[in-house]
Scaffold this motif. Structure first.
Motif, PDB file in Angstrom:
ATOM      1  N   ALA A 132      42.333  36.420  45.906  1.00 26.36           N
ATOM      2  CA  ALA A 132      40.488  37.304  46.381  1.00 26.36           C
ATOM      3  C   ALA A 132      40.505  38.029  45.599  1.00 26.36           C
ATOM      4  CB  ALA A 132      40.408  37.882  47.808  1.00 26.36           C
ATOM      5  N   ILE A 133      41.452  39.126  45.475  1.00 32.29           N
ATOM      6  CA  ILE A 133      41.376  40.053  44.536  1.00 32.29           C
ATOM      7  C   ILE A 133      41.262  40.031  43.258  1.00 32.29           C
ATOM      8  CG2 ILE A 133      42.749  42.518  43.586  1.00 32.29           C
ATOM      9  CD1 ILE A 133      43.954  42.872  46.295  1.00 32.29           C
ATOM     10  N   TYR A 134      41.774  39.251  42.935  1.00 29.16           N
ATOM     11  CA  TYR A 134      41.960  38.420  41.130  1.00 29.16           C
ATOM     12  C   TYR A 134      40.580  37.725  41.316  1.00 29.16           C
ATOM     13  CZ  TYR A 134      46.649  39.817  38.937  1.00 29.16           C
ATOM     14  OH  TYR A 134      47.718  40.669  38.291  1.00 29.16           O
ATOM     15  N   GLY A 135      40.435  36.576  42.416  1.00 28.42           N
ATOM     16  CA  GLY A 135      39.213  36.342  41.909  1.00 28.42           C
ATOM     17  C   GLY A 135      37.911  37.621  41.761  1.00 28.42           C
ATOM     18  N   LEU A 136      37.849  38.572  42.575  1.00 29.87           N
ATOM     19  CA  LEU A 136      36.747  39.560  42.070  1.00 29.87           C
ATOM     20  C   LEU A 136      37.007  40.211  40.366  1.00 29.87           C
ATOM     21  CD1 LEU A 136      37.718  41.809  45.001  1.00 29.87           C
ATOM     22  CD2 LEU A 136      35.572  40.285  44.789  1.00 29.87           C
ATOM     23  N   PHE A 137      38.509  40.509  40.027  1.00 27.73           N
ATOM     24  CA  PHE A 137      38.787  40.685  38.501  1.00 27.73           C
ATOM     25  C   PHE A 137      38.143  39.498  37.951  1.00 27.73           C
ATOM     26  CE2 PHE A 137      42.896  43.051  39.040  1.00 27.73           C
ATOM     27  CZ  PHE A 137      42.052  43.950  39.168  1.00 27.73           C
ATOM     28  N   GLY A 138      37.986  37.969  37.775  1.00 27.47           N
ATOM     29  CA  GLY A 138      37.174  36.940  37.082  1.00 27.47           C
ATOM     30  C   GLY A 138      35.791  37.342  37.474  1.00 27.47           C
ATOM     31  N   PHE A 139      35.457  38.064  38.149  1.00 30.50           N
ATOM     32  CA  PHE A 139      33.258  38.500  37.816  1.00 30.50           C
ATOM     33  C   PHE A 139      34.070  39.406  37.395  1.00 30.50           C
ATOM     34  CE2 PHE A 139      32.720  35.819  41.447  1.00 30.50           C
ATOM     35  CZ  PHE A 139      31.679  35.879  42.192  1.00 30.50           C
ATOM     36  N   TYR A 140      34.353  39.997  36.825  1.00 32.10           N
ATOM     37  CA  TYR A 140      34.684  41.056  35.732  1.00 32.10           C
ATOM     38  C   TYR A 140      34.691  40.649  34.240  1.00 32.10           C
ATOM     39  CZ  TYR A 140      33.587  45.493  39.135  1.00 32.10           C
ATOM     40  OH  TYR A 140      33.536  45.395  39.980  1.00 32.10           O
ATOM     41  N   LEU A 141      35.710  39.579  33.903  1.00 36.01           N
ATOM     42  CA  LEU A 141      36.049  38.687  33.322  1.00 36.01           C
ATOM     43  C   LEU A 141      34.951  38.609  32.703  1.00 36.01           C
ATOM     44  CD1 LEU A 141      38.002  38.462  30.892  1.00 36.01           C
ATOM     45  CD2 LEU A 141      38.417  36.531  32.719  1.00 36.01           C
ATOM     46  N   TYR A 142      33.578  37.259  33.510  1.00 34.12           N
ATOM     47  CA  TYR A 142      32.787  37.067  33.065  1.00 34.12           C
ATOM     48  C   TYR A 142      31.885  37.683  32.531  1.00 34.12           C
ATOM     49  CZ  TYR A 142      28.518  34.871  33.517  1.00 34.12           C
ATOM     50  OH  TYR A 142      27.234  34.045  33.166  1.00 34.12           O
ATOM     51  N   MET A 143      31.743  38.973  32.985  1.00 31.26           N
ATOM     52  CA  MET A 143      30.892  40.016  32.618  1.00 31.26           C
ATOM     53  C   MET A 143      31.138  40.379  31.122  1.00 31.26           C
ATOM     54  SD  MET A 143      29.601  42.609  36.348  1.00 31.26           S
ATOM     55  CE  MET A 143      29.854  41.957  37.982  1.00 31.26           C
TER      56      MET A 143
END
Length: 205
Positions: A132-143
């Motif tokens: 889930a934490i890497y999922g949040l990083f996935g959001f930031y990567l998209y940004m």
């Protein structure tokens, strides 16, 4: 965006969902830890009931795709994941709002655990909030890649460095669910354009 200097009261008021997730992780870990001395069996039962064990998922215990997100049995594991949540989750809760953040966190954790179920052997077991934490990083990567209006240049650099280091450690650290990390990251990157579609930048934190 990632500097945390709020008081405890301010933090819990501004980021209630992150606060609840942190509390759950810590409380569940403490129950397991204290059970080593109290021998009540409660901590052991919680872990056995919630651990992501592919064979039991295959036999119909589908809740094990969610419950591992809140389970940790070593101090270093819960410390690292809670510290990551404390630093990087609050800004995303502000950007998405409470309910979307809950969907993002649980959704990417679920994607991570589903990938682990289908791509790892039946005897594979796992726990922890890392997917889930890497999922949040996935959001930031998209940004960083496609919604630069939502993130400053300085924060973009921070996220890029953290992601690179995190991926390196994923492959170098033993007993890591590599697929869980990678699919959590991918899940966040896929969900981000859907959940950030109506979000306008720039944001001030």
């Amino acid at each position: 965006m990632f500097i945390r200097n709020e008081s405890f009261k301010t933090f819990t008021r501004h980021y209630p969902v992150v606060s609840i997730i942190l509390a759950l992780n810590i409380v569940v870990y403490l129950i397991f830890f204290l059970d080593k001395f109290l021998s009540t069996g409660i901590g052991y039962t919680i872990v056995q009931f919630g651990i992501g064990y592919n064979l039991l998922i295959h036999l119909g215990e589908w809740w094990r795709l969610i419950t591992p997100i809140f389970l940790h049995i070593t101090f270093s594991h819960v410390l690292f994941n809670c510290f990551s949540l404390f630093l990087f989750a609050p800004a995303l809760e502000l950007i998405l709002g409470k309910w979307k953040f809950i969907i993002a966190y649980l959704g990417t954790g679920l994607i991570s655990n589903i990938a682990t179920y289908f791509m790892q052997p039946l005897q594979f077991s796992h726990l922890g909030a890392s997917g889930a934490i890497y999922g949040l990083f996935g959001f930031y990567l998209y940004m960083v890649a496609l919604r630069r209006d939502l993130i400053s240049r300085q924060d973009k650099t921070v996220i890029t460095v953290i992601l690179v280091l995190g991926l390196i450690m994923t492959f170098l650290t033993p007993n890591i669910d590599i697929l869980g990390h990678l699919f959590g990251l991918l899940g966040g990157f896929i969900l981000a354009p859907i959940m950030l579609f109506r979000v306008k930048g720039p944001h001030t934190y």
